[in-house]
Design a protein around this motif. Structure first.
Motif, PDB file in Angstrom:
ATOM      1  N   PHE A  62       0.740  -1.186   0.009  1.00 56.91           N
ATOM      2  CA  PHE A  62      -0.001  -0.017   0.067  1.00 56.91           C
ATOM      3  C   PHE A  62       0.925   1.469   0.016  1.00 56.91           C
ATOM      4  O   PHE A  62       2.036   1.095   0.551  1.00 56.91           O
ATOM      5  N   HIS A  64      -0.330   5.891   0.424  1.00 56.81           N
ATOM      6  CA  HIS A  64      -1.486   6.599   0.523  1.00 56.81           C
ATOM      7  C   HIS A  64      -1.114   8.127   0.434  1.00 56.81           C
ATOM      8  O   HIS A  64       0.239   8.429   0.291  1.00 56.81           O
ATOM      9  N   ALA A  68      -6.755   8.822   0.203  1.00 57.12           N
ATOM     10  CA  ALA A  68      -6.951   7.567  -0.070  1.00 57.12           C
ATOM     11  C   ALA A  68      -5.665   6.806   0.061  1.00 57.12           C
ATOM     12  O   ALA A  68      -4.635   7.354   0.078  1.00 57.12           O
ATOM     13  N   VAL A  69      -6.110   5.325   0.130  1.00 54.72           N
ATOM     14  CA  VAL A  69      -5.059   4.281   0.320  1.00 54.72           C
ATOM     15  C   VAL A  69      -5.155   3.745  -1.108  1.00 54.72           C
ATOM     16  O   VAL A  69      -5.929   3.488  -1.998  1.00 54.72           O
ATOM     17  N   LYS A  94      -9.504  -2.875   2.731  1.00 59.56           N
ATOM     18  CA  LYS A  94     -10.650  -1.685   3.323  1.00 59.56           C
ATOM     19  C   LYS A  94     -10.421  -1.548   4.736  1.00 59.56           C
ATOM     20  O   LYS A  94     -10.360  -0.503   5.313  1.00 59.56           O
ATOM     21  N   TYR A  96      -7.597  -1.795   6.503  1.00 62.47           N
ATOM     22  CA  TYR A  96      -6.339  -0.690   6.474  1.00 62.47           C
ATOM     23  C   TYR A  96      -6.639   0.508   6.116  1.00 62.47           C
ATOM     24  O   TYR A  96      -5.993   1.302   6.715  1.00 62.47           O
ATOM     25  N   CYS A  97      -7.593   0.675   5.205  1.00 66.46           N
ATOM     26  CA  CYS A  97      -7.674   2.022   4.761  1.00 66.46           C
ATOM     27  C   CYS A  97      -8.720   2.590   5.833  1.00 66.46           C
ATOM     28  O   CYS A  97      -8.283   4.019   6.085  1.00 66.46           O
ATOM     29  N   GLN A  98      -9.734   2.244   6.513  1.00 68.73           N
ATOM     30  CA  GLN A  98     -10.350   2.739   7.615  1.00 68.73           C
ATOM     31  C   GLN A  98      -9.353   3.048   8.819  1.00 68.73           C
ATOM     32  O   GLN A  98      -9.532   4.109   9.332  1.00 68.73           O
ATOM     33  N   LYS A 102      -8.630   7.101   5.928  1.00 70.56           N
ATOM     34  CA  LYS A 102      -9.078   7.497   4.535  1.00 70.56           C
ATOM     35  C   LYS A 102     -10.088   6.953   4.079  1.00 70.56           C
ATOM     36  O   LYS A 102     -10.722   5.995   4.409  1.00 70.56           O
ATOM     37  N   GLU A 104     -11.298   6.442   0.670  1.00 67.52           N
ATOM     38  CA  GLU A 104     -11.255   5.460  -0.400  1.00 67.52           C
ATOM     39  C   GLU A 104     -10.190   4.632  -0.588  1.00 67.52           C
ATOM     40  O   GLU A 104      -8.787   4.813  -0.368  1.00 67.52           O
ATOM     41  N   LEU A 105     -10.358   3.589  -1.136  1.00 65.79           N
ATOM     42  CA  LEU A 105      -9.207   2.383  -1.665  1.00 65.79           C
ATOM     43  C   LEU A 105      -9.175   2.417  -3.063  1.00 65.79           C
ATOM     44  O   LEU A 105     -10.304   2.461  -3.754  1.00 65.79           O
TER      45      LEU A 105
END
Length: 140
Positions: A62, A64, A68-69, A94, A96-98, A102, A104-105
């Motif tokens: 990943f 970022h 976004a990620v 998802k 990880y993104c939260q 962030k 959006e992925l």
């Protein structure tokens, strides 16, 4: 299936798996593999090894920005593809993104890569194209 994503330490494993999986696309689209570029990205991306029931089956990477990620690589060993590891890793991505706060992925996928159907099934939509690549995103 017991999935785990652990911080990656084996850059050689990641490089070989990524190159092996991507060679057909790189050859088809005339893209040159660059070990130095991979090594440089290793320093700047968040790299995780994917384990299924204790066996290492892949790599996910990943980056970022403020919003976004970016899923930079999701590579599953050919012997373990189509068994749920990719879908489970998208759910991990998802989360990880939260956790990174962030909204959006995002990812890019070759237009003829079968993984595109997986991404669509898991909520990604096409947001643009760049030559042979499709840019996709999903809100989280």
């Amino acid at each position: 299936m017991t999935m785990e994503w652990l911080p990656a330490e084996d850059k050689h494993f990641a490089r070989v798996l990524t190159r092996t999986n991507m060679t057909p696309y790189y050859d088809k689209y005339g893209i040159h593999w660059d070990d130095e570029m991979f090594d440089e990205s290793w320093l700047h991306f968040d790299n995780f090894e994917i384990y299924n029931s204790g066996q290492r089956v892949g790599i996910v990477r990943f980056s970022h920005d403020d919003n976004a990620v970016y899923l930079r690589d999701l590579q599953i060993d050919a012997h373990h593809q189509n068994k749920g590891a990719g879908a489970a890793t998208i759910h991990f991505a998802k989360q990880y993104c939260q956790q990174a706060a962030k909204s959006e992925l995002r990812l890019r996928v070759f237009s003829d890569n079968p993984a595109k159907a997986l991404y669509e099934r898991l909520g990604f939509v096409t947001v643009g194209t760049d030559d042979s690549l499709i840019r996709m995103a999903t809100p989280v």
